[in-house]
Scaffold this motif. Structure first.
Motif, PDB file in Angstrom:
ATOM      1  N   MET A  77      -6.348  -3.999  16.493  1.00 47.52           N
ATOM      2  CA  MET A  77      -7.438  -4.049  15.439  1.00 47.52           C
ATOM      3  C   MET A  77      -6.612  -3.497  13.963  1.00 47.52           C
ATOM      4  SD  MET A  77     -10.051  -1.532  17.415  1.00 47.52           S
ATOM      5  CE  MET A  77     -11.130  -1.148  15.864  1.00 47.52           C
ATOM      6  N   ILE A  78      -5.397  -3.141  13.901  1.00 47.42           N
ATOM      7  CA  ILE A  78      -4.838  -2.637  12.695  1.00 47.42           C
ATOM      8  C   ILE A  78      -4.426  -3.736  11.830  1.00 47.42           C
ATOM      9  CG2 ILE A  78      -2.672  -1.334  11.773  1.00 47.42           C
ATOM     10  CD1 ILE A  78      -4.441   0.462  13.691  1.00 47.42           C
ATOM     11  N   PRO A  79      -4.808  -3.672  10.886  1.00 50.19           N
ATOM     12  CA  PRO A  79      -4.445  -4.975   9.749  1.00 50.19           C
ATOM     13  C   PRO A  79      -2.937  -4.888   9.335  1.00 50.19           C
ATOM     14  CG  PRO A  79      -5.447  -3.057   8.695  1.00 50.19           C
ATOM     15  CD  PRO A  79      -5.386  -2.695   9.879  1.00 50.19           C
ATOM     16  N   VAL A  80      -2.069  -5.392  10.196  1.00 47.41           N
ATOM     17  CA  VAL A  80      -0.536  -5.435  10.112  1.00 47.41           C
ATOM     18  C   VAL A  80      -0.200  -6.088   8.922  1.00 47.41           C
ATOM     19  CG1 VAL A  80       1.461  -5.872  11.095  1.00 47.41           C
ATOM     20  CG2 VAL A  80      -0.293  -4.967  12.543  1.00 47.41           C
ATOM     21  N   GLY A  81      -0.679  -7.360   8.537  1.00 52.13           N
ATOM     22  CA  GLY A  81      -0.331  -7.912   7.650  1.00 52.13           C
ATOM     23  C   GLY A  81      -0.532  -7.291   6.009  1.00 52.13           C
ATOM     24  N   ASP A  82      -1.711  -6.521   6.228  1.00 51.97           N
ATOM     25  CA  ASP A  82      -1.787  -5.978   4.837  1.00 51.97           C
ATOM     26  C   ASP A  82      -1.239  -4.633   4.646  1.00 51.97           C
ATOM     27  OD1 ASP A  82      -3.993  -7.728   4.416  1.00 51.97           O
ATOM     28  OD2 ASP A  82      -5.826  -6.022   5.249  1.00 51.97           O
ATOM     29  N   ILE A  83      -0.665  -4.191   5.966  1.00 53.65           N
ATOM     30  CA  ILE A  83       0.115  -2.798   5.687  1.00 53.65           C
ATOM     31  C   ILE A  83       1.649  -3.531   5.352  1.00 53.65           C
ATOM     32  CG2 ILE A  83       1.363  -1.244   7.227  1.00 53.65           C
ATOM     33  CD1 ILE A  83      -1.313  -0.824   9.208  1.00 53.65           C
ATOM     34  N   ALA A  84       1.990  -4.639   5.900  1.00 50.75           N
ATOM     35  CA  ALA A  84       3.415  -5.346   5.557  1.00 50.75           C
ATOM     36  C   ALA A  84       3.351  -5.367   3.884  1.00 50.75           C
ATOM     37  CB  ALA A  84       3.762  -6.491   6.365  1.00 50.75           C
ATOM     38  N   GLU A  85       2.208  -6.031   3.466  1.00 54.54           N
ATOM     39  CA  GLU A  85       2.240  -6.338   2.060  1.00 54.54           C
ATOM     40  C   GLU A  85       2.204  -5.102   1.275  1.00 54.54           C
ATOM     41  OE1 GLU A  85      -0.931  -8.433  -0.807  1.00 54.54           O
ATOM     42  OE2 GLU A  85      -0.789  -9.322   1.268  1.00 54.54           O
ATOM     43  N   LYS A  86       1.446  -4.022   1.548  1.00 50.95           N
ATOM     44  CA  LYS A  86       1.316  -2.707   0.896  1.00 50.95           C
ATOM     45  C   LYS A  86       2.667  -2.160   0.752  1.00 50.95           C
ATOM     46  CE  LYS A  86      -0.876   1.758   1.116  1.00 50.95           C
ATOM     47  NZ  LYS A  86      -1.432   2.008  -0.357  1.00 50.95           N
ATOM     48  N   LEU A  87       3.379  -1.960   1.948  1.00 49.15           N
ATOM     49  CA  LEU A  87       4.738  -1.499   1.967  1.00 49.15           C
ATOM     50  C   LEU A  87       6.010  -2.404   1.390  1.00 49.15           C
ATOM     51  CD1 LEU A  87       4.290   0.531   5.487  1.00 49.15           C
ATOM     52  CD2 LEU A  87       3.585   1.065   3.065  1.00 49.15           C
ATOM     53  N   GLY A  88       5.743  -3.611   1.294  1.00 53.23           N
ATOM     54  CA  GLY A  88       6.660  -4.502   0.943  1.00 53.23           C
ATOM     55  C   GLY A  88       7.714  -4.469   2.013  1.00 53.23           C
ATOM     56  N   VAL A  89       7.230  -4.715   3.430  1.00 59.69           N
ATOM     57  CA  VAL A  89       8.171  -4.844   4.232  1.00 59.69           C
ATOM     58  C   VAL A  89       7.969  -6.147   5.151  1.00 59.69           C
ATOM     59  CG1 VAL A  89       8.684  -2.729   4.538  1.00 59.69           C
ATOM     60  CG2 VAL A  89       6.861  -3.705   6.078  1.00 59.69           C
ATOM     61  N   ASP A  90       8.688  -6.729   5.886  1.00 60.12           N
ATOM     62  CA  ASP A  90       8.491  -7.850   6.592  1.00 60.12           C
ATOM     63  C   ASP A  90       7.445  -7.601   7.695  1.00 60.12           C
ATOM     64  OD1 ASP A  90       9.283 -10.631   7.536  1.00 60.12           O
ATOM     65  OD2 ASP A  90       9.528  -9.618   9.178  1.00 60.12           O
ATOM     66  N   ARG A  91       6.718  -8.599   7.996  1.00 61.91           N
ATOM     67  CA  ARG A  91       5.619  -8.209   9.111  1.00 61.91           C
ATOM     68  C   ARG A  91       5.981  -7.725  10.307  1.00 61.91           C
ATOM     69  NH1 ARG A  91      -0.034 -10.014  10.044  1.00 61.91           N
ATOM     70  NH2 ARG A  91      -0.323  -9.958  12.221  1.00 61.91           N
ATOM     71  N   SER A  92       7.288  -8.286  10.974  1.00 66.17           N
ATOM     72  CA  SER A  92       8.071  -7.755  12.005  1.00 66.17           C
ATOM     73  C   SER A  92       8.047  -6.194  12.111  1.00 66.17           C
ATOM     74  CB  SER A  92       8.997  -8.386  12.488  1.00 66.17           C
ATOM     75  OG  SER A  92      10.259  -8.237  11.657  1.00 66.17           O
TER      76      SER A  92
END
Length: 183
Positions: free
Chosen positions: A10-25
């Protein structure tokens, strides 16, 4: 979808990656350890009556909510949740959890990423637990069952961390750190 993997999905991982400026992995790795750490911290705090009552009160504020995007997440609330769950041990928990992260990246401090992810995912975790707890409370008790367990919240949280992923993180990396928050 009442297990740890369902919660993590349920966690929006892609959004988190974008927000933190890190790779999705990297974001996926951080979420994969942050979520069981929060659930484990809640479970540790729910072991005593005062902690369970405090968590139940917090769950009441999150019941019916289901943040699906970062726009729905109140990070200030997430910071409060993390502070209540881990107390002064937040940084230690982030570092310990990062050691169990499924992905490593050169030049990226996974512990720092986990520390940033904790308050982002905490409101999502609490909403999930609140909704699971409410649905368990609303189910009629089976007639053949003995009386209800003394700590239904602890049972719910314990069930969530009973997955191999949760057990590996909780028993290994986080062992003595959890339960350091306020009760």
């Amino acid at each position: 979808m009442d297990d740890l993997s369902g919660l993590i999905s349920m966690i929006p991982v892609g959004d988190i990656a974008e927000k933190l400026g890190v790779d999705r992995s990297i974001a996926e790795a951080a979420v994969a350890v942050a979520v069981p750490a929060i659930v484990g911290g809640l479970a540790a705090n729910a072991k005593d009556e005062g902690g369970a009552k405090s968590i139940e009160k917090a769950l009441g504020k999150h019941k019916g909510k289901a943040p699906r995007s970062l726009a729905d997440v109140d990070e200030a609330d997430g910071e409060k949740i993390v502070a209540n769950v881990f107390g002064a041990k937040k940084a230690d928990v982030a570092v310990a959890a990062a050691k169990k992260a499924p992905a490593k990246a050169d030049g990226v401090d996974i512990g720092a990423i986990v520390a940033q992810v904790l308050p982002i995912v905490a409101p999502i975790v609490l909403a999930f637990v609140a909704n699971q707890f409410a649905s368990k409370q609303e189910q009629p008790a089976a007639k053949a069952e003995p009386e209800a367990p003394a700590n239904p919240l602890g049972d719910l949280l314990g069930g969530l961390i009973a997955s191999p992923q949760g057990q590996d993180l909780i028993a290994g990396a986080l062992g003595g750190l959890l339960g350091g928050g306020r009760k």
